[in-house]
Design a protein around this motif. Structure first.
Motif, mmCIF file in Angstrom:
data_model
loop_
_atom_site.group_PDB
_atom_site.id
_atom_site.type_symbol
_atom_site.label_atom_id
_atom_site.label_comp_id
_atom_site.label_asym_id
_atom_site.label_seq_id
_atom_site.Cartn_x
_atom_site.Cartn_y
_atom_site.Cartn_z
ATOM 1 N N ARG A 20 42.852 70.516 21.336
ATOM 2 C CA ARG A 20 42.398 71.131 22.743
ATOM 3 C C ARG A 20 42.140 69.963 23.775
ATOM 4 O O ARG A 20 42.562 70.157 25.025
ATOM 5 C CB ARG A 20 40.946 71.859 22.641
ATOM 6 N N ALA A 21 41.284 68.911 23.303
ATOM 7 C CA ALA A 21 41.116 67.848 24.178
ATOM 8 C C ALA A 21 42.399 67.215 24.778
ATOM 9 O O ALA A 21 42.464 66.618 25.976
ATOM 10 C CB ALA A 21 40.351 66.844 23.369
ATOM 11 N N LEU A 22 43.383 67.247 23.830
ATOM 12 C CA LEU A 22 44.706 66.538 24.409
ATOM 13 C C LEU A 22 45.097 67.348 25.468
ATOM 14 O O LEU A 22 45.900 66.932 26.285
ATOM 15 C CB LEU A 22 45.329 66.443 22.896
ATOM 16 N N GLY A 23 45.070 68.679 25.111
ATOM 17 C CA GLY A 23 45.610 69.773 26.326
ATOM 18 C C GLY A 23 44.973 69.456 27.720
ATOM 19 O O GLY A 23 45.727 69.635 28.620
ATOM 20 N N ASN A 24 43.774 69.100 27.509
ATOM 21 C CA ASN A 24 42.858 69.021 28.715
ATOM 22 C C ASN A 24 43.300 67.511 29.606
ATOM 23 O O ASN A 24 43.148 67.393 30.802
ATOM 24 C CB ASN A 24 41.558 68.837 28.739
ATOM 25 N N CYS A 25 44.019 66.631 28.922
ATOM 26 C CA CYS A 25 44.159 65.555 29.472
ATOM 27 C C CYS A 25 45.712 65.622 30.254
ATOM 28 O O CYS A 25 46.592 65.986 29.724
ATOM 29 C CB CYS A 25 44.576 64.363 28.484
ATOM 30 N N GLN A 26 45.428 65.185 31.578
ATOM 31 C CA GLN A 26 46.931 65.268 32.230
ATOM 32 C C GLN A 26 47.818 64.208 31.826
ATOM 33 O O GLN A 26 49.186 64.250 32.200
ATOM 34 C CB GLN A 26 46.479 65.373 33.638
ATOM 35 N N ALA A 36 36.107 59.254 22.672
ATOM 36 C CA ALA A 36 35.017 59.181 23.425
ATOM 37 C C ALA A 36 34.756 60.490 24.289
ATOM 38 O O ALA A 36 33.621 61.117 24.127
ATOM 39 C CB ALA A 36 35.276 58.095 24.273
ATOM 40 N N ARG A 37 35.730 61.136 24.663
ATOM 41 C CA ARG A 37 35.594 62.363 25.143
ATOM 42 C C ARG A 37 34.891 63.651 24.316
ATOM 43 O O ARG A 37 34.078 64.128 24.712
ATOM 44 C CB ARG A 37 36.969 62.908 25.555
ATOM 45 N N LEU A 38 35.506 63.504 22.957
ATOM 46 C CA LEU A 38 35.324 64.480 22.230
ATOM 47 C C LEU A 38 33.642 64.229 21.842
ATOM 48 O O LEU A 38 32.999 65.368 21.389
ATOM 49 C CB LEU A 38 36.200 64.353 20.916
ATOM 50 N N VAL A 39 33.295 62.999 21.414
ATOM 51 C CA VAL A 39 31.748 62.680 21.402
ATOM 52 C C VAL A 39 30.919 63.188 22.529
ATOM 53 O O VAL A 39 29.875 63.591 22.256
ATOM 54 C CB VAL A 39 31.792 61.284 20.972
ATOM 55 N N GLU A 72 48.602 48.954 22.671
ATOM 56 C CA GLU A 72 47.803 50.166 22.236
ATOM 57 C C GLU A 72 48.815 51.301 22.280
ATOM 58 O O GLU A 72 49.328 51.445 23.355
ATOM 59 C CB GLU A 72 46.570 50.194 23.048
ATOM 60 N N ARG A 73 48.553 52.330 21.488
ATOM 61 C CA ARG A 73 49.094 53.445 21.553
ATOM 62 C C ARG A 73 48.577 54.465 22.431
ATOM 63 O O ARG A 73 47.234 54.791 22.390
ATOM 64 C CB ARG A 73 49.110 54.100 20.262
ATOM 65 N N LEU A 74 49.249 55.172 23.140
ATOM 66 C CA LEU A 74 49.050 56.098 24.061
ATOM 67 C C LEU A 74 49.702 57.442 23.638
ATOM 68 O O LEU A 74 50.838 57.516 23.381
ATOM 69 C CB LEU A 74 49.005 55.888 25.486
ATOM 70 N N TYR A 75 48.669 58.688 23.675
ATOM 71 C CA TYR A 75 49.164 59.828 23.525
ATOM 72 C C TYR A 75 49.327 60.848 24.352
ATOM 73 O O TYR A 75 48.343 61.029 25.437
ATOM 74 C CB TYR A 75 48.572 60.422 22.197
ATOM 75 N N ARG A 76 50.329 61.845 24.394
ATOM 76 C CA ARG A 76 50.174 62.905 25.337
ATOM 77 C C ARG A 76 50.869 63.991 24.628
ATOM 78 O O ARG A 76 51.920 64.169 24.191
ATOM 79 C CB ARG A 76 51.089 62.522 26.566
ATOM 80 N N ARG A 77 50.459 65.153 25.036
ATOM 81 C CA ARG A 77 50.856 66.417 24.370
ATOM 82 C C ARG A 77 52.398 66.690 25.061
ATOM 83 O O ARG A 77 52.516 66.515 26.106
ATOM 84 C CB ARG A 77 50.063 67.773 24.826
#
Lengths: 137, 137
Positions: A20-26, A36-39, A72-77
């Motif tokens: 869900r958090a990943l989905g919120n990231c543009q 950090a966001r999830l915390v 550093e690895r960066l992820y996106r849905r």
DNA sequence: CATGGACATGGAATTCATTTTCATTTACGC
DNA sequence: GCGTAAATGAAAATGAATTCCATGTCCATG
């Protein structure tokens, strides 16, 4: 393929939260940022779990992974089918997808003519986007 | 830009040793591997110095840099002019240069049409070379 | 040759993303 | 409900890369 369900993943609230958090990231986010966001949000998830969830999502092709300048690895849905390449702003991290069909074909061709098998490719494009470029007064 | 000699590098035996060791390597090596070799050999060089030397060599375009699967940087002395891309074997690390003019042009075009400036690109091709592929008898 | 200061060295300590460990908890087929 | 394989997560480990800083050394001068 018969029972190709190699990973009998369970449905846990944590994994749902990550997705869900990943989905919120543009845009692309690091595992650390995501954690950090999830915390901060009501649903705390352990850092380890974030990493594990991201690994799975990567394995099942649900996220794209790129590396920033530091490795550093960066992820996106992933939105579209098939994999996609991006042009990343070195300053703000904003990304925009690019048409990479040329590269896909090129990589495919290399795979066929090289004597190598299972050829994979990663392409990282970085630059400075218009918004970040300081107006050279 | 007039006097672009931004880094007044000095001639030191250590730097020479790094360059020499790099020259002896047929393929990409990590800074750590390189350091290990130098320690084993008669001329010991500090790890820090190895990193610094490699940074400089990269800045002056004397080595190519790629990343392996774990994000670790691998270095190799550059043979041809202009930058070069490689197909790396995931098993043995052997590399072979590939003709990447298509990609160069593609990246250049993206740079021109994207609204981004200073567009750079990295391309990593990996596969399994013929020697490493297990004969599927 | 002597000198001085900018550049270079390198071991130790630090940083930081990622992975591993392992005791505990939880999802879910039965 | 029960059992168990899977999942969780805090803490510790890993490992590449960087920073610190006291010491060493190249080299243009006097």
């Amino acid at each position: 393929m018969t029972g190709a369900k190699s990973s009998p993943t369970r449905n846990t609230p944590q994994r749902a939260a990550v997705l869900r958090a990943l989905g919120n990231c543009q845009d692309f986010v690091s595992a650390q940022m995501l954690h950090a966001r999830l915390v901060t949000a009501d649903c705390a998830v352990g850092l380890t779990t974030v990493y594990r969830a991201l690994h799975q999502l990567q394995a099942t092709g649900q996220v794209d992974v790129v590396r920033d300048g530091t490795g550093e690895r960066l992820y996106r849905r992933r939105s579209t089918a098939g994999h996609q390449h991006y042009l990343l702003c070195r300053d703000c991290g904003r990304s925009r997808p690019v048409d990479s069909r040329v590269v896909e074909r090129w990589a495919e061709r290399i795979g066929e003519t090289s004597g190598f098998t299972d050829v994979e490719h990663t392409v990282e494009l970085t630059g400075v986007c218009g918004r970040c470029r300081p107006t050279a007064h």
